[in-house]
Design a protein around this motif. Sequence first.
Motif, PDB file in Angstrom:
ATOM      1  N   THR A   1       0.828  -1.206   0.000  1.00 43.77           N
ATOM      2  CA  THR A   1       0.000   0.000   0.000  1.00 43.77           C
ATOM      3  C   THR A   1       0.862   1.255   0.000  1.00 43.77           C
ATOM      4  O   THR A   1       0.591   2.218  -0.733  1.00 43.77           O
ATOM      5  N   LEU A   2       1.910   1.266   0.799  1.00 38.74           N
ATOM      6  CA  LEU A   2       2.783   2.442   0.882  1.00 38.74           C
ATOM      7  C   LEU A   2       3.480   2.699  -0.454  1.00 38.74           C
ATOM      8  O   LEU A   2       3.609   3.847  -0.896  1.00 38.74           O
ATOM      9  N   GLU A   3       3.916   1.621  -1.105  1.00 38.73           N
ATOM     10  CA  GLU A   3       4.560   1.756  -2.415  1.00 38.73           C
ATOM     11  C   GLU A   3       3.558   2.264  -3.453  1.00 38.73           C
ATOM     12  O   GLU A   3       3.919   3.092  -4.307  1.00 38.73           O
ATOM     13  N   GLU A   4       2.324   1.816  -3.399  1.00 44.06           N
ATOM     14  CA  GLU A   4       1.313   2.301  -4.342  1.00 44.06           C
ATOM     15  C   GLU A   4       1.049   3.788  -4.147  1.00 44.06           C
ATOM     16  O   GLU A   4       0.900   4.538  -5.122  1.00 44.06           O
ATOM     17  N   TRP A   5       0.973   4.227  -2.898  1.00 45.08           N
ATOM     18  CA  TRP A   5       0.800   5.664  -2.650  1.00 45.08           C
ATOM     19  C   TRP A   5       1.993   6.447  -3.193  1.00 45.08           C
ATOM     20  O   TRP A   5       1.836   7.511  -3.776  1.00 45.08           O
ATOM     21  N   HIS A   6       3.183   5.905  -2.994  1.00 42.31           N
ATOM     22  CA  HIS A   6       4.379   6.550  -3.534  1.00 42.31           C
ATOM     23  C   HIS A   6       4.299   6.652  -5.060  1.00 42.31           C
ATOM     24  O   HIS A   6       4.599   7.707  -5.639  1.00 42.31           O
ATOM     25  N   ARG A   7       3.897   5.584  -5.722  1.00 42.65           N
ATOM     26  CA  ARG A   7       3.806   5.593  -7.179  1.00 42.65           C
ATOM     27  C   ARG A   7       2.739   6.575  -7.675  1.00 42.65           C
ATOM     28  O   ARG A   7       2.808   7.043  -8.813  1.00 42.65           O
ATOM     29  N   ALA A   8       1.768   6.876  -6.817  1.00 43.64           N
ATOM     30  CA  ALA A   8       0.738   7.851  -7.174  1.00 43.64           C
ATOM     31  C   ALA A   8       1.208   9.286  -6.940  1.00 43.64           C
ATOM     32  O   ALA A   8       0.438  10.220  -7.148  1.00 43.64           O
ATOM     33  N   GLY A   9       2.471   9.454  -6.506  1.00 45.85           N
ATOM     34  CA  GLY A   9       3.038  10.790  -6.358  1.00 45.85           C
ATOM     35  C   GLY A   9       3.192  11.290  -4.947  1.00 45.85           C
ATOM     36  O   GLY A   9       3.699  12.401  -4.729  1.00 45.85           O
ATOM     37  N   TRP A  10       2.781  10.487  -3.948  1.00 49.02           N
ATOM     38  CA  TRP A  10       2.868  10.930  -2.564  1.00 49.02           C
ATOM     39  C   TRP A  10       4.264  10.738  -1.991  1.00 49.02           C
ATOM     40  O   TRP A  10       4.968   9.792  -2.339  1.00 49.02           O
ATOM     41  N   ARG A  11       4.655  11.633  -1.109  1.00 51.54           N
ATOM     42  CA  ARG A  11       5.829  11.451  -0.249  1.00 51.54           C
ATOM     43  C   ARG A  11       5.324  10.659   0.951  1.00 51.54           C
ATOM     44  O   ARG A  11       4.426  11.107   1.650  1.00 51.54           O
ATOM     45  N   VAL A  12       5.864   9.464   1.196  1.00 54.56           N
ATOM     46  CA  VAL A  12       5.298   8.530   2.167  1.00 54.56           C
ATOM     47  C   VAL A  12       6.286   8.238   3.295  1.00 54.56           C
ATOM     48  O   VAL A  12       7.479   8.024   3.046  1.00 54.56           O
ATOM     49  N   THR A  13       5.776   8.229   4.511  1.00 56.67           N
ATOM     50  CA  THR A  13       6.549   7.810   5.688  1.00 56.67           C
ATOM     51  C   THR A  13       5.695   6.861   6.517  1.00 56.67           C
ATOM     52  O   THR A  13       4.477   7.037   6.618  1.00 56.67           O
ATOM     53  N   ALA A  14       6.316   5.845   7.099  1.00 58.25           N
ATOM     54  CA  ALA A  14       5.652   4.981   8.075  1.00 58.25           C
ATOM     55  C   ALA A  14       6.603   4.796   9.249  1.00 58.25           C
ATOM     56  O   ALA A  14       7.823   4.883   9.089  1.00 58.25           O
ATOM     57  N   ALA A  15       6.048   4.546  10.415  1.00 54.18           N
ATOM     58  CA  ALA A  15       6.879   4.386  11.606  1.00 54.18           C
ATOM     59  C   ALA A  15       6.245   3.377  12.548  1.00 54.18           C
ATOM     60  O   ALA A  15       5.024   3.194  12.560  1.00 54.18           O
ATOM     61  N   ASP A  16       7.081   2.708  13.334  1.00 52.41           N
ATOM     62  CA  ASP A  16       6.602   1.816  14.388  1.00 52.41           C
ATOM     63  C   ASP A  16       6.265   2.632  15.633  1.00 52.41           C
ATOM     64  O   ASP A  16       6.873   3.686  15.885  1.00 52.41           O
ATOM     65  N   TRP A  17       5.336   2.116  16.420  1.00 49.30           N
ATOM     66  CA  TRP A  17       5.105   2.689  17.749  1.00 49.30           C
ATOM     67  C   TRP A  17       6.195   2.225  18.703  1.00 49.30           C
ATOM     68  O   TRP A  17       6.715   1.123  18.569  1.00 49.30           O
ATOM     69  N   ARG A  18       6.515   3.064  19.662  1.00 50.97           N
ATOM     70  CA  ARG A  18       7.476   2.617  20.676  1.00 50.97           C
ATOM     71  C   ARG A  18       6.925   1.382  21.379  1.00 50.97           C
ATOM     72  O   ARG A  18       5.733   1.249  21.601  1.00 50.97           O
ATOM     73  N   GLY A  19       7.827   0.462  21.699  1.00 52.23           N
ATOM     74  CA  GLY A  19       7.417  -0.734  22.419  1.00 52.23           C
ATOM     75  C   GLY A  19       6.985  -1.897  21.556  1.00 52.23           C
ATOM     76  O   GLY A  19       6.575  -2.932  22.082  1.00 52.23           O
ATOM     77  N   GLN A  20       7.054  -1.749  20.236  1.00 59.01           N
ATOM     78  CA  GLN A  20       6.700  -2.877  19.376  1.00 59.01           C
ATOM     79  C   GLN A  20       7.484  -2.821  18.075  1.00 59.01           C
ATOM     80  O   GLN A  20       8.143  -1.828  17.772  1.00 59.01           O
ATOM     81  N   ALA A  21       7.388  -3.935  17.330  1.00 57.39           N
ATOM     82  CA  ALA A  21       8.133  -4.080  16.072  1.00 57.39           C
ATOM     83  C   ALA A  21       9.612  -3.772  16.314  1.00 57.39           C
ATOM     84  O   ALA A  21      10.215  -4.304  17.235  1.00 57.39           O
TER      85      ALA A  21
END
Length: 330
Positions: free
Chosen positions: A72-92
Amino acid sequence: MPEDIIPDATEKIARTAIDRRAIPAHANESVWTAADGHALRRIDWPGAQGSPRGSILFLPGRGDFYEKYLETLEEWHRAGWRVTAADWRGQAGSGRLGDDAVTGHVGDFSDWVDDLAHLWRDWTAQTPGPHILAAHSMGGHIVMRALVDGAVLPDAVVLSAPMLGMSGPPLPLPLLHGVAKVMTKVGEPTRPAWKWSEKPGEIPARRRDLLTHDGERYADELWWREKRPELVMGPGSWGWVERAYASTRAIEASGAMEGIDVPVLIVSTANDKLVSHAAAKRAAERLPRGELVEFGSEAHHEIFREVPAVRNRALDAVSEFLDRVAPAAS
C-alpha cells in the motif's frame, strides 16, 4: 473492471506487481529519536520528482510493523505521494516496554500521542503538503486521541478498521474499564492479558481468519516475522488493556469528537472480530466531517491487506476522498 487498474479522481493508475517481501530500493529505513530519547524505527519514500501530490504519514496497529503495508505504501508513492511509516514505541523494531520480548505493554496511551506529536512536527516541517495522517487499528485509535487532544492538525485523516472500541462482551465501557483496573492490581500489569499459544512466539491457530481472506498476503506477514524476528509480538498486557479502555473513554467523552474539524475517512467492516465496527460507525456520525466506507462478510480486520476486490475498493475510496478533501497544492 480488471483488478490491476485503480480508477483515480483525475486519472487511472496502473497497479503493477509489487514485491511485498522486499524493502523497495528507493525507500530508506532509518531511526528517529523521540523527545525522551527513545529510538523508533521509520521508513521513507522520497515522493515524485517535480510537483509532489503531498505527503502521507502511516501508522500501523497493535503488534503490527510497517513491512506488512509495503504494498500500500509503495502504491501511494507511485501515485506521487511522499510517504513515511513508523513503528510505535514498544513494538516491532522500536523496542519493548514490558518484561519480555513478546507481550505488548505501554505505560499510557498518551506516551504514543506524544511520540506522534513529536514526529508530526518534524515530518510536516520537512515534507510538502497537503499532509495526511493514515493509520490502522490501534494506530487509528492513537490518531483519533491525538486529534481529540489537539496534538496534530492534518489536512485529512484515513483510518482503516480503527480501534475506537474493542470487540468483546457488550458491556458498558466503565464496567469493562473497572474490571481491567482490578486485573492490573491482582497481578503485574505487564503480564499477558490473554493466551496467545502454547509456545511463546508461535502463531495461534485460525489467526488468519481474524485478519484477511487473502492467504498470500497473510503469508507475507509470517515471512517477515521469520526474516526479522524482532518484529514478533503476541498478546497485550493487562496494563495495555486498562490504558486502552481509559483512552477510549477520553475519545468517547461528550463533545470530544464533535470538536474535530478535519476530514476523516473511516474504512470499517461489520465482520471485524477484533475492533468494534459499531464504534467506528458512531465516530463517523459524530465527527463533523466524518465519512464511512463500510464492508461486510467479504472483509476481515486488515482491509488494506484483503483480497484484491476488497482492497481495491478500499484504496479507490481513499484516493477519491483525498482528491476531494485534500487536493494537490497548486
